[in-house]
Design a protein around this motif. Structure first.
Motif, mmCIF file in Angstrom:
data_model
loop_
_atom_site.group_PDB
_atom_site.id
_atom_site.type_symbol
_atom_site.label_atom_id
_atom_site.label_comp_id
_atom_site.label_asym_id
_atom_site.label_seq_id
_atom_site.Cartn_x
_atom_site.Cartn_y
_atom_site.Cartn_z
ATOM 1 N N MET A 67 -3.327 -4.390 2.772
ATOM 2 C CA MET A 67 -2.264 -4.089 1.759
ATOM 3 C C MET A 67 -2.299 -2.499 1.274
ATOM 4 O O MET A 67 -1.133 -2.334 1.046
ATOM 5 C CB MET A 67 -2.516 -4.905 0.645
ATOM 6 C CG MET A 67 -1.254 -5.487 -0.306
ATOM 7 S SD MET A 67 0.076 -6.233 0.998
ATOM 8 C CE MET A 67 -0.798 -7.615 1.414
ATOM 9 N N GLU A 68 -3.247 -1.761 1.405
ATOM 10 C CA GLU A 68 -3.179 -0.467 1.210
ATOM 11 C C GLU A 68 -2.354 0.293 2.144
ATOM 12 O O GLU A 68 -1.359 1.131 1.691
ATOM 13 C CB GLU A 68 -4.346 0.082 1.219
ATOM 14 C CG GLU A 68 -5.554 -0.296 0.116
ATOM 15 C CD GLU A 68 -6.787 0.284 -0.027
ATOM 16 O OE1 GLU A 68 -7.063 1.168 0.855
ATOM 17 O OE2 GLU A 68 -7.692 -0.062 -0.592
ATOM 18 N N VAL A 71 1.374 -0.601 1.095
ATOM 19 C CA VAL A 71 1.639 -0.069 -0.222
ATOM 20 C C VAL A 71 2.215 1.265 0.106
ATOM 21 O O VAL A 71 3.161 1.778 -0.538
ATOM 22 C CB VAL A 71 0.511 0.069 -1.180
ATOM 23 C CG1 VAL A 71 0.936 0.865 -2.407
ATOM 24 C CG2 VAL A 71 0.204 -1.517 -1.837
ATOM 25 N N SER A 75 5.694 0.307 -2.037
ATOM 26 C CA SER A 75 5.211 0.748 -3.201
ATOM 27 C C SER A 75 4.290 -0.245 -3.916
ATOM 28 O O SER A 75 4.302 -1.683 -3.503
ATOM 29 C CB SER A 75 6.318 0.914 -4.221
ATOM 30 O OG SER A 75 7.098 -0.376 -4.807
ATOM 31 N N PRO A 76 3.536 -0.060 -4.839
ATOM 32 C CA PRO A 76 2.567 -1.245 -5.411
ATOM 33 C C PRO A 76 3.543 -2.249 -6.313
ATOM 34 O O PRO A 76 3.225 -3.421 -6.194
ATOM 35 C CB PRO A 76 1.681 -0.465 -6.406
ATOM 36 C CG PRO A 76 1.708 1.092 -6.071
ATOM 37 C CD PRO A 76 3.280 1.110 -5.434
ATOM 38 N N ARG A 77 4.563 -1.874 -6.913
ATOM 39 C CA ARG A 77 5.445 -2.855 -7.443
ATOM 40 C C ARG A 77 5.877 -3.704 -6.524
ATOM 41 O O ARG A 77 5.895 -4.997 -6.670
ATOM 42 C CB ARG A 77 6.370 -2.105 -8.298
ATOM 43 C CG ARG A 77 7.476 -3.151 -8.898
ATOM 44 C CD ARG A 77 8.610 -2.078 -9.638
ATOM 45 N NE ARG A 77 9.300 -1.780 -9.039
ATOM 46 C CZ ARG A 77 10.225 -0.939 -9.581
ATOM 47 N NH1 ARG A 77 10.620 -0.731 -10.659
ATOM 48 N NH2 ARG A 77 11.125 -0.294 -8.734
ATOM 49 N N VAL A 79 4.857 -4.802 -3.513
ATOM 50 C CA VAL A 79 3.705 -5.625 -2.968
ATOM 51 C C VAL A 79 3.388 -6.782 -4.081
ATOM 52 O O VAL A 79 3.015 -7.924 -3.741
ATOM 53 C CB VAL A 79 2.663 -4.762 -2.541
ATOM 54 C CG1 VAL A 79 1.444 -5.772 -2.374
ATOM 55 C CG2 VAL A 79 2.983 -3.864 -1.162
ATOM 56 N N LEU A 80 3.022 -6.256 -5.220
ATOM 57 C CA LEU A 80 2.740 -7.039 -6.310
ATOM 58 C C LEU A 80 3.655 -8.099 -6.559
ATOM 59 O O LEU A 80 3.335 -9.221 -7.088
ATOM 60 C CB LEU A 80 2.491 -6.069 -7.591
ATOM 61 C CG LEU A 80 1.805 -6.799 -8.803
ATOM 62 C CD1 LEU A 80 0.507 -7.381 -8.491
ATOM 63 C CD2 LEU A 80 1.594 -5.897 -9.992
ATOM 64 N N SER A 120 -2.953 -4.137 -4.820
ATOM 65 C CA SER A 120 -1.576 -3.487 -5.559
ATOM 66 C C SER A 120 -1.732 -3.557 -7.057
ATOM 67 O O SER A 120 -1.205 -2.564 -7.744
ATOM 68 C CB SER A 120 -0.479 -4.433 -5.388
ATOM 69 O OG SER A 120 -0.834 -5.820 -5.358
ATOM 70 N N GLN A 121 -2.603 -4.352 -7.713
ATOM 71 C CA GLN A 121 -2.883 -4.441 -9.126
ATOM 72 C C GLN A 121 -3.528 -3.081 -9.394
ATOM 73 O O GLN A 121 -3.416 -2.516 -10.372
ATOM 74 C CB GLN A 121 -3.706 -5.343 -9.458
ATOM 75 C CG GLN A 121 -2.836 -6.491 -9.944
ATOM 76 C CD GLN A 121 -3.685 -7.782 -10.406
ATOM 77 O OE1 GLN A 121 -4.818 -7.812 -10.248
ATOM 78 N NE2 GLN A 121 -3.131 -8.486 -11.362
ATOM 79 N N SER A 124 -1.203 -0.028 -9.134
ATOM 80 C CA SER A 124 -0.454 0.173 -10.441
ATOM 81 C C SER A 124 -1.342 0.762 -11.620
ATOM 82 O O SER A 124 -0.987 1.443 -12.266
ATOM 83 C CB SER A 124 0.007 -1.384 -10.463
ATOM 84 O OG SER A 124 0.905 -1.582 -9.369
#
Length: 402
Positions: A67-68, A71, A75-77, A79-80, A120-121, A124
């Motif tokens: 997931m990195e 991202v 963006s992390p948002r 993915v989250l 992702s958390q 963020s």
């Protein structure tokens, strides 16, 4: 960033991410506290259970690494917003079936999705910390939010057993409600407009080349702390069920007690460090944790075991935050890189702890198995000087990383 520059939108993003951590803690706690019920529903033998429990952190690591890369392209948002509802739906999947292969598929999906959620958390949270500035730490609040979620999830597990609800009813209802809640909260996650280059800056910092050697004592401390944590989350319920012959309802209580004390310990941890210093605080935390596991091993009944698991939580609550703080002191210019490396040993501890304690429990009994994390946590004493005011200077630009 000064307090006057912290906009209402940024505060909303922080609150939304805090809710995301609460939701994650609740889902995770509900799952791990009902391991005995999952084992019964899917007819998983005691010999196979450690394999199932070891597979989850392995797949979580795969999901986190994968997931990195996603991202970086999104963006992390983004993915989250996708992976957290998926984690909730995998909880529903765990409650659906009754065949072992169905449990394997559901738990594998949970592991992969929770690894992506973790990544992702964390990205963020680190990006928000960059925006808030180093003079104001907000990271501890996210740990506390996860603990609060753990209390909620363990309480829901008690409710499921007390009212004799099926796993599908509880897992399904919680999974759907939490999925819908995080979908709504996702509207306020921080995006490019709020974060600017904070994500890129955090990623660049995490990828900087720093030497491993000064971090190794802290890596060891992180690993043994999470072996202890994995023991409680994966095996506390089974210990009460098989070791102390407790009721199903009682098996949901130790993790709840553990997380309540963990939350209190994290909220009060900073004041203890200021009064006692990092080295003394960490040594005391390790001693308290070891005492807790000893009390667990010799507990004559369920309620004493619950109190003993709470003692374990009090000890562990101060160790992990101080590992990260010490890493930041070692590399003040590259603290994000240090934190990223230390966080790897979260997964290492879970990967080692789940099968090690489970395997020993099957071979020698749960009381003997609970002595293993007691002994391992004492390794913190051997490396405790690494938590003191750092004598290590930031490595020069031409230092070769190991």
């Amino acid at each position: 960033m000064t307090p006057s520059e912290i906009t209402p939108r940024l505060r909303q993003a922080r609150s939304a991410l805090l809710f995301s951590y609460v939701a994650q803690g609740a889902v995770f706690a509900l799952l791990v506290t009902r391991i005995p019920g999952i084992q019964t529903q899917y007819k998983i033998s005691d010999g196979m259970l450690p394999i199932f429990l070891a597979a989850v952190p392995i797949l979580a690591g795969v999901g986190s690494i994968s997931m990195e890369h996603v991202v970086k392209k999104t963006s992390p948002r983004a993915v989250l917003r996708v992976v957290q509802p998926l984690v909730c739906l995998t909880l529903l999947g765990v409650g659906l079936g009754d065949q072992m292969w169905e449990a394997a598929v559901a738990l594998a999906a949970f592991g992969l999705a929770v690894g992506g959620l973790d990544a992702s958390q964390a990205m963020s949270a680190v990006a928000l910390q960059h925006r808030y500035g180093r003079e104001r730490s907000i990271m501890q609040a996210f740990y506390a939010a996860f603990s609060l979620g753990g209390i909620i999830g363990a309480s829901l597990a008690w409710t499921q057993v007390h009212f004799k609800l099926s796993l599908l009813t509880m897992f399904g209802s919680v999974g759907v409600v939490v999925a819908l809640s995080v979908l709504v909260a996702g509207r306020w996650y921080a995006g490019p407009e709020e974060l600017g280059r904070a994500v890129e800056e955090a990623t660049e910092a995490a990828n900087r080349s720093i030497p491993w050697k000064p971090l190794l004592p802290l890596c060891l401390a992180m690993c043994v702390a999470y072996i202890g944590d994995a023991t409680v989350s994966n095996w506390a319920a089974k210990y009460l069920q098989e070791g102390l012959h407790s009721s199903d309802q009682m098996t949901t209580v130790p993790y709840n007690a553990y997380m309540v004390v963990m939350l209190v310990g994290r909220l009060l941890g900073d004041s203890r460090v200021q009064s006692w210093g990092s080295v003394r605080t960490v040594r005391l935390g390790a001693a308290v944790c070891a005492l807790g596991f000893l009390l667990v091993a010799v507990s004559p009944g369920a309620w004493i075991a619950v109190a003993a698991f709470a003692v374990v939580g009090l000890g562990i609550s101060v160790i992990v935050p101080q590992v990260f703080a010490a890493g930041g002191r070692l590399f003040p210019k590259d603290s994000d890189a240090a934190v990223a490396r230390l966080n790897i040993f979260n997964y290492v501890g879970f990967l080692v702890g789940a099968p090690l304690v489970g395997g020993l429990a099957g071979a020698m009994g749960y009381r003997i198995a609970m002595l293993v994390p007691m002994v391992l946590i004492l390794a913190v004493f051997a490396v405790s000087k690494a938590f003191g005011p750092s004598a290590v200077q930031q490595p020069a630009a031409d230092t070769v990383a190991v």
